[in-house]
Design a protein around this motif. Sequence first.
Motif, PDB file in Angstrom:
ATOM      1  N   TYR A  80       0.834  -1.209   0.000  1.00  0.00           N
ATOM      2  CA  TYR A  80       0.000   0.000   0.000  1.00  0.00           C
ATOM      3  C   TYR A  80       0.865   1.253   0.000  1.00  0.00           C
ATOM      4  CZ  TYR A  80      -3.521   3.421   1.414  1.00  0.00           C
ATOM      5  OH  TYR A  80      -4.346   4.518   1.465  1.00  0.00           O
ATOM      6  N   SER A  81       1.910   1.273   0.813  1.00  0.00           N
ATOM      7  CA  SER A  81       2.793   2.449   0.841  1.00  0.00           C
ATOM      8  C   SER A  81       3.456   2.663  -0.512  1.00  0.00           C
ATOM      9  CB  SER A  81       3.852   2.300   1.947  1.00  0.00           C
ATOM     10  OG  SER A  81       4.839   1.353   1.606  1.00  0.00           O
ATOM     11  N   LYS A  82       3.747   1.568  -1.202  1.00  0.00           N
ATOM     12  CA  LYS A  82       4.348   1.679  -2.536  1.00  0.00           C
ATOM     13  C   LYS A  82       3.344   2.251  -3.542  1.00  0.00           C
ATOM     14  CE  LYS A  82       5.636  -2.150  -4.618  1.00  0.00           C
ATOM     15  NZ  LYS A  82       6.431  -3.360  -4.970  1.00  0.00           N
ATOM     16  N   ARG A  83       2.083   1.825  -3.413  1.00  0.00           N
ATOM     17  CA  ARG A  83       1.036   2.361  -4.307  1.00  0.00           C
ATOM     18  C   ARG A  83       0.834   3.855  -4.069  1.00  0.00           C
ATOM     19  NH1 ARG A  83      -3.704  -1.096  -2.536  1.00  0.00           N
ATOM     20  NH2 ARG A  83      -4.934   0.321  -3.861  1.00  0.00           N
ATOM     21  N   VAL A  84       0.854   4.267  -2.807  1.00  0.00           N
ATOM     22  CA  VAL A  84       0.727   5.698  -2.503  1.00  0.00           C
ATOM     23  C   VAL A  84       1.916   6.456  -3.087  1.00  0.00           C
ATOM     24  CG1 VAL A  84       0.739   7.423  -0.667  1.00  0.00           C
ATOM     25  CG2 VAL A  84      -0.676   5.365  -0.433  1.00  0.00           C
ATOM     26  N   GLY A  85       3.128   5.929  -2.908  1.00  0.00           N
ATOM     27  CA  GLY A  85       4.306   6.571  -3.482  1.00  0.00           C
ATOM     28  C   GLY A  85       4.214   6.705  -4.984  1.00  0.00           C
ATOM     29  N   HIS A  86       3.649   5.688  -5.629  1.00  0.00           N
ATOM     30  CA  HIS A  86       3.464   5.726  -7.088  1.00  0.00           C
ATOM     31  C   HIS A  86       2.532   6.863  -7.482  1.00  0.00           C
ATOM     32  CE1 HIS A  86       1.733   4.274 -10.987  1.00  0.00           C
ATOM     33  NE2 HIS A  86       3.006   4.011 -11.216  1.00  0.00           N
ATOM     34  N   GLU A  87       1.422   7.016  -6.762  1.00  0.00           N
ATOM     35  CA  GLU A  87       0.475   8.096  -7.064  1.00  0.00           C
ATOM     36  C   GLU A  87       1.091   9.468  -6.796  1.00  0.00           C
ATOM     37  OE1 GLU A  87      -2.332   7.814  -8.572  1.00  0.00           O
ATOM     38  OE2 GLU A  87      -2.373   5.625  -8.609  1.00  0.00           O
ATOM     39  N   LEU A  88       1.891   9.565  -5.745  1.00  0.00           N
ATOM     40  CA  LEU A  88       2.577  10.833  -5.462  1.00  0.00           C
ATOM     41  C   LEU A  88       3.563  11.166  -6.577  1.00  0.00           C
ATOM     42  CD1 LEU A  88       3.369  10.293  -1.665  1.00  0.00           C
ATOM     43  CD2 LEU A  88       1.617  11.817  -2.598  1.00  0.00           C
ATOM     44  N   GLY A  89       4.317  10.156  -7.011  1.00  0.00           N
ATOM     45  CA  GLY A  89       5.295  10.365  -8.081  1.00  0.00           C
ATOM     46  C   GLY A  89       4.654  10.760  -9.394  1.00  0.00           C
ATOM     47  N   LEU A  90       3.479  10.186  -9.709  1.00  0.00           N
ATOM     48  CA  LEU A  90       2.774  10.546 -10.937  1.00  0.00           C
ATOM     49  C   LEU A  90       2.375  12.013 -10.944  1.00  0.00           C
ATOM     50  CD1 LEU A  90       0.419   7.462 -11.482  1.00  0.00           C
ATOM     51  CD2 LEU A  90       2.447   8.077 -12.821  1.00  0.00           C
ATOM     52  N   ARG A  91       2.217  12.582  -9.756  1.00  0.00           N
ATOM     53  CA  ARG A  91       1.847  13.990  -9.625  1.00  0.00           C
ATOM     54  C   ARG A  91       3.065  14.884  -9.402  1.00  0.00           C
ATOM     55  NH1 ARG A  91      -1.934  10.570  -8.466  1.00  0.00           N
ATOM     56  NH2 ARG A  91      -4.136  11.067  -8.839  1.00  0.00           N
ATOM     57  N   GLY A  92       4.235  14.345  -9.622  1.00  0.00           N
ATOM     58  CA  GLY A  92       5.462  15.142  -9.602  1.00  0.00           C
ATOM     59  C   GLY A  92       6.040  15.416  -8.241  1.00  0.00           C
ATOM     60  N   LEU A  93       5.564  14.715  -7.201  1.00  0.00           N
ATOM     61  CA  LEU A  93       6.069  14.966  -5.855  1.00  0.00           C
ATOM     62  C   LEU A  93       7.322  14.137  -5.570  1.00  0.00           C
ATOM     63  CD1 LEU A  93       2.777  15.116  -3.736  1.00  0.00           C
ATOM     64  CD2 LEU A  93       3.959  16.950  -4.959  1.00  0.00           C
ATOM     65  N   ASP A  94       8.218  14.698  -4.776  1.00  0.00           N
ATOM     66  CA  ASP A  94       9.393  13.987  -4.287  1.00  0.00           C
ATOM     67  C   ASP A  94       9.075  13.347  -2.940  1.00  0.00           C
ATOM     68  OD1 ASP A  94      11.113  14.649  -6.445  1.00  0.00           O
ATOM     69  OD2 ASP A  94      11.503  16.620  -5.574  1.00  0.00           O
ATOM     70  N   ILE A  95       9.940  12.433  -2.501  1.00  0.00           N
ATOM     71  CA  ILE A  95       9.674  11.660  -1.295  1.00  0.00           C
ATOM     72  C   ILE A  95      10.798  11.839  -0.280  1.00  0.00           C
ATOM     73  CG2 ILE A  95       9.185   9.373  -0.349  1.00  0.00           C
ATOM     74  CD1 ILE A  95       7.089  10.301  -2.332  1.00  0.00           C
ATOM     75  N   CYS A  96      10.390  12.056   0.971  1.00  0.00           N
ATOM     76  CA  CYS A  96      11.335  12.111   2.087  1.00  0.00           C
ATOM     77  C   CYS A  96      10.855  11.130   3.156  1.00  0.00           C
ATOM     78  CB  CYS A  96      11.408  13.525   2.672  1.00  0.00           C
ATOM     79  SG  CYS A  96      12.390  13.666   4.185  1.00  0.00           S
ATOM     80  N   THR A  97      11.753  10.262   3.624  1.00  0.00           N
ATOM     81  CA  THR A  97      11.414   9.307   4.679  1.00  0.00           C
ATOM     82  C   THR A  97      12.579   9.209   5.663  1.00  0.00           C
ATOM     83  OG1 THR A  97      12.372   7.255   3.760  1.00  0.00           O
ATOM     84  CG2 THR A  97      10.224   7.947   2.897  1.00  0.00           C
ATOM     85  N   GLY A  98      12.418   8.309   6.636  1.00  0.00           N
ATOM     86  CA  GLY A  98      13.501   8.044   7.581  1.00  0.00           C
ATOM     87  C   GLY A  98      14.605   7.209   6.993  1.00  0.00           C
ATOM     88  N   CYS A  99      14.482   6.846   5.721  1.00  0.00           N
ATOM     89  CA  CYS A  99      15.509   6.242   4.857  1.00  0.00           C
ATOM     90  C   CYS A  99      15.687   4.738   5.025  1.00  0.00           C
ATOM     91  CB  CYS A  99      16.865   6.947   4.999  1.00  0.00           C
ATOM     92  SG  CYS A  99      17.920   6.390   6.352  1.00  0.00           S
ATOM     93  N   GLY A 100      14.972   4.098   5.962  1.00  0.00           N
ATOM     94  CA  GLY A 100      15.170   2.673   6.194  1.00  0.00           C
ATOM     95  C   GLY A 100      14.283   1.791   5.343  1.00  0.00           C
ATOM     96  N   PRO A 101      13.957   0.577   5.828  1.00  0.00           N
ATOM     97  CA  PRO A 101      13.090  -0.354   5.109  1.00  0.00           C
ATOM     98  C   PRO A 101      11.618  -0.084   5.395  1.00  0.00           C
ATOM     99  CG  PRO A 101      13.941  -1.401   7.087  1.00  0.00           C
ATOM    100  CD  PRO A 101      14.566  -0.014   7.032  1.00  0.00           C
ATOM    101  N   GLY A 102      10.739  -0.998   4.969  1.00  0.00           N
ATOM    102  CA  GLY A 102       9.318  -0.875   5.252  1.00  0.00           C
ATOM    103  C   GLY A 102       8.695   0.348   4.606  1.00  0.00           C
ATOM    104  N   VAL A 103       7.949   1.121   5.404  1.00  0.00           N
ATOM    105  CA  VAL A 103       7.293   2.323   4.892  1.00  0.00           C
ATOM    106  C   VAL A 103       8.306   3.352   4.426  1.00  0.00           C
ATOM    107  CG1 VAL A 103       5.916   4.323   5.611  1.00  0.00           C
ATOM    108  CG2 VAL A 103       5.128   2.028   6.135  1.00  0.00           C
TER     109      VAL A 103
END
Length: 459
Positions: free
Chosen positions: A168-191
């Motif tokens: 699910y988190s990957k699907r959300v990231g895909h939708e964010l990327g399609l809208r031109g957004l960049d991603i920031c996380t805690g850099c580890g695995p999982g979410v």
Amino acid sequence: MPERLKINSTLSPRGSLEILSQREVQQLRETGSGSVCDLFRRCALAILNTGSHSDNAKTILEAYADFEVRIHQQDRGIRLELLNAPADAFVDGEMIASTREMLFSALRDIVYTQSQLERKGADLDSSEGITDYVFQLLRNAHTLRSGQEPKMAVCWGGHSIGIEEYKYSKRVGHELGLRGLDICTGCGPGVMKGPMKGATIAHAKQRTQHGRYLGLTEPGIIAAEAPNPIVNELVILPDIEKRLEAFVRVGHGIIVFPGGVGTAEEFLYLLGILTHPSNHELPFPLLLTGPKCAEAYLRQLHTFIGATLGEAAQQRYQVIIDDPVEVARQMTAGIQEVTRFRRRHDDAFYFNWLLKIDEGFQRPFEPTHANMASLPLTHDLPLHELAANLRRVFSGIVAGNVKENGIRLIEQHGPYQIQGDPAIMRPLDELLRAFVEQHRMKLPGGSAYEPCYRVVGQE
């Protein structure tokens, strides 16, 4: 424990540490000794251990007790010598490129923190000084970029989650990327990996060049959340409080996915800031989301916020169940409002200067048994102060679960004692019990979870 494959190697940096003055080289060599050297060694080992299934800092350090990193001078530059390093970080004797980049990012951040700002007398005695300190750390890492429209979506959530929550988190990231957004996380695995992975595919579909996958971490937790290979910008902040401030200063909106105590800590941190009276009118999109199978968790966290912080805190976020498209649409719309607000108030796009953060959210909390037991947890406190103390509770539990010092304290003195008003203790205990039942606490080696805390004062 099976024998770990190890390798010796030498390597030189590519980028900002490639050309150095003699004075800078000397500072680096001085940094390569004592406590700072040990700090870099621990961070380096975590980065070299990327992809490991272990999330226990103590276990990793013990498995590579003979690992060494040495700093050498060469032609006004530096060379790192690695002894007994994890072999998985290399391919045919050559270090993997992303691992190499992150290794020197760690050296850059630790050296700058210790050798530059502190020698220049950084002001860590005031809230404004701490914010400026975070700004300078991010600027030195080339994280702050002028001239770019706001588009950084921060994603928080668990590093050890079920496959459906990860997908699910990957699907959300895909939708964010399609809208031109960049991603920031805690850099580890999982979410922390899923949204980045989804966004990379979306960016490729949209022919988006130079997509950013920013990872923010800190030395005490990096071994438990070693950077994932998708991260193309890594920044190591000095402690958890500065890491959290960096998230909310560079992010233009935040999505909270299912997780455990670490996720609850981050969520409470942000709610404590957003409920401060000074931030009442400031737009900051905050979404709580997950797949259908995580609905019970999301509802329980929402109920916990209502029982402890009230409706005012609940109004600062939206709950969206099993709808990645709606999450991306709401985040995009929220960031557009952030853009309009910052234009009206002449605030920078790359750093949220107008956000008010009290010193209580900026000062490092040391989770000793005495400090955990003495935390005021009462409805007599202002809302944002109660949120700050609840955040510290979860911070202490994270330390007792995964951080080396916290694990040793629990081994020596037993579980933390958490006490306060019964109206707060009861929902807190219910939430923590649910985390355990849903396997959202760290389970080293697959063994049954032994709580590092006791909730008292529920009557």
